[in-house]
Motif scaffolding. Sequence first.
Motif, PDB file in Angstrom:
ATOM      1  N   LEU A   6       0.849  -1.180   0.000  1.00 51.20           N
ATOM      2  CA  LEU A   6       0.000   0.000   0.000  1.00 51.20           C
ATOM      3  C   LEU A   6       0.886   1.231   0.000  1.00 51.20           C
ATOM      4  O   LEU A   6       1.894   1.262   0.698  1.00 51.20           O
ATOM      5  N   ASP A   7       0.488   2.250  -0.742  1.00 57.68           N
ATOM      6  CA  ASP A   7       1.253   3.486  -0.694  1.00 57.68           C
ATOM      7  C   ASP A   7       0.750   4.349   0.465  1.00 57.68           C
ATOM      8  O   ASP A   7      -0.179   3.980   1.187  1.00 57.68           O
ATOM      9  N   ARG A   8       1.375   5.489   0.631  1.00 62.53           N
ATOM     10  CA  ARG A   8       1.056   6.386   1.744  1.00 62.53           C
ATOM     11  C   ARG A   8      -0.421   6.794   1.720  1.00 62.53           C
ATOM     12  O   ARG A   8      -1.075   6.841   2.759  1.00 62.53           O
ATOM     13  N   ILE A   9      -0.956   7.053   0.552  1.00 65.35           N
ATOM     14  CA  ILE A   9      -2.350   7.484   0.442  1.00 65.35           C
ATOM     15  C   ILE A   9      -3.298   6.361   0.830  1.00 65.35           C
ATOM     16  O   ILE A   9      -4.265   6.570   1.574  1.00 65.35           O
ATOM     17  N   ASP A  10      -3.028   5.149   0.359  1.00 66.42           N
ATOM     18  CA  ASP A  10      -3.874   3.998   0.723  1.00 66.42           C
ATOM     19  C   ASP A  10      -3.885   3.800   2.231  1.00 66.42           C
ATOM     20  O   ASP A  10      -4.934   3.565   2.824  1.00 66.42           O
ATOM     21  N   ARG A  11      -2.707   3.879   2.841  1.00 69.53           N
ATOM     22  CA  ARG A  11      -2.607   3.689   4.283  1.00 69.53           C
ATOM     23  C   ARG A  11      -3.392   4.769   5.022  1.00 69.53           C
ATOM     24  O   ARG A  11      -4.068   4.500   6.011  1.00 69.53           O
ATOM     25  N   CYS A  39     -10.075   9.207  -5.034  1.00 70.78           N
ATOM     26  CA  CYS A  39     -10.198   8.721  -3.657  1.00 70.78           C
ATOM     27  C   CYS A  39     -11.246   7.616  -3.593  1.00 70.78           C
ATOM     28  O   CYS A  39     -11.020   6.567  -2.992  1.00 70.78           O
ATOM     29  N   LEU A  40     -12.378   7.831  -4.248  1.00 75.24           N
ATOM     30  CA  LEU A  40     -13.427   6.824  -4.269  1.00 75.24           C
ATOM     31  C   LEU A  40     -12.955   5.554  -4.983  1.00 75.24           C
ATOM     32  O   LEU A  40     -13.225   4.441  -4.531  1.00 75.24           O
ATOM     33  N   ARG A  41     -12.222   5.703  -6.078  1.00 75.28           N
ATOM     34  CA  ARG A  41     -11.682   4.530  -6.781  1.00 75.28           C
ATOM     35  C   ARG A  41     -10.733   3.756  -5.874  1.00 75.28           C
ATOM     36  O   ARG A  41     -10.762   2.523  -5.844  1.00 75.28           O
ATOM     37  N   ARG A  42      -9.875   4.449  -5.156  1.00 78.12           N
ATOM     38  CA  ARG A  42      -8.954   3.778  -4.237  1.00 78.12           C
ATOM     39  C   ARG A  42      -9.719   3.053  -3.134  1.00 78.12           C
ATOM     40  O   ARG A  42      -9.404   1.913  -2.789  1.00 78.12           O
ATOM     41  N   PRO A 168      -4.056  -3.987  -7.144  1.00 76.53           N
ATOM     42  CA  PRO A 168      -4.375  -3.043  -8.216  1.00 76.53           C
ATOM     43  C   PRO A 168      -5.159  -1.857  -7.683  1.00 76.53           C
ATOM     44  O   PRO A 168      -6.315  -1.984  -7.315  1.00 76.53           O
ATOM     45  N   LEU A 169      -4.500  -0.734  -7.585  1.00 74.08           N
ATOM     46  CA  LEU A 169      -5.136   0.495  -7.149  1.00 74.08           C
ATOM     47  C   LEU A 169      -4.915   1.557  -8.207  1.00 74.08           C
ATOM     48  O   LEU A 169      -3.868   1.597  -8.842  1.00 74.08           O
ATOM     49  N   PRO A 170      -5.893   2.434  -8.414  1.00 71.36           N
ATOM     50  CA  PRO A 170      -5.745   3.459  -9.451  1.00 71.36           C
ATOM     51  C   PRO A 170      -4.607   4.415  -9.132  1.00 71.36           C
ATOM     52  O   PRO A 170      -4.418   4.790  -7.989  1.00 71.36           O
TER      53      PRO A 170
END
Length: 178
Positions: A6-11, A39-42, A168-170
């Motif tokens: 996970l990247d920083r934003i996902d976390r 954000c909604l896609r993530r 797979p995250l946008p």
Amino acid sequence: MRGPRLDRIDRRILQLLQANGRMTNIALARRVGISPPPCLRRMRALEAAGLIRGYHADLAPEALGFAVTVFAQIGLASQAERDLKAFEDLVVSWPEVREAHMLAGETDFLLKIVAPDWDSYQRFLSAKLTAAPNVAHVKSALVLRASKSAPGVPLNDSDEANAPHPIPLPASGERVRG
């Protein structure tokens, strides 16, 4: 076993939603520094990957008439897989049991049970728990007070380097504000 990369934003999305599952997508996007559509896609990708299992309200048991919480350690006479599964199926049918954990070691299961009062717990214990097939012994521990009750898992940015499998995250077209 390690989790997905996970990247920083996902976390940060996971941290914020874990603390407040009712946060709007707009507020969430603002807090993580991206626009609402990505954000909604993530968030949907995190749900699809099984990292977000659901959302719920954190209810106050005492205010709803459940003044007693008990942790019961259950020992079964048989640990054959069919007997373990039969006990798990039975436990699922008891609304008083709020959590059930199969353990390795001396105790086979740890159950978190709520009841309106001690007498109600004792009736549950006698009529259902100790009367259940395969139950050899029950050891009850009455909760006096909860000092900590933190849902979910501890997330921080330093864990990012330890997660080996990307999910797979946008990423395309997202701009992160500084």
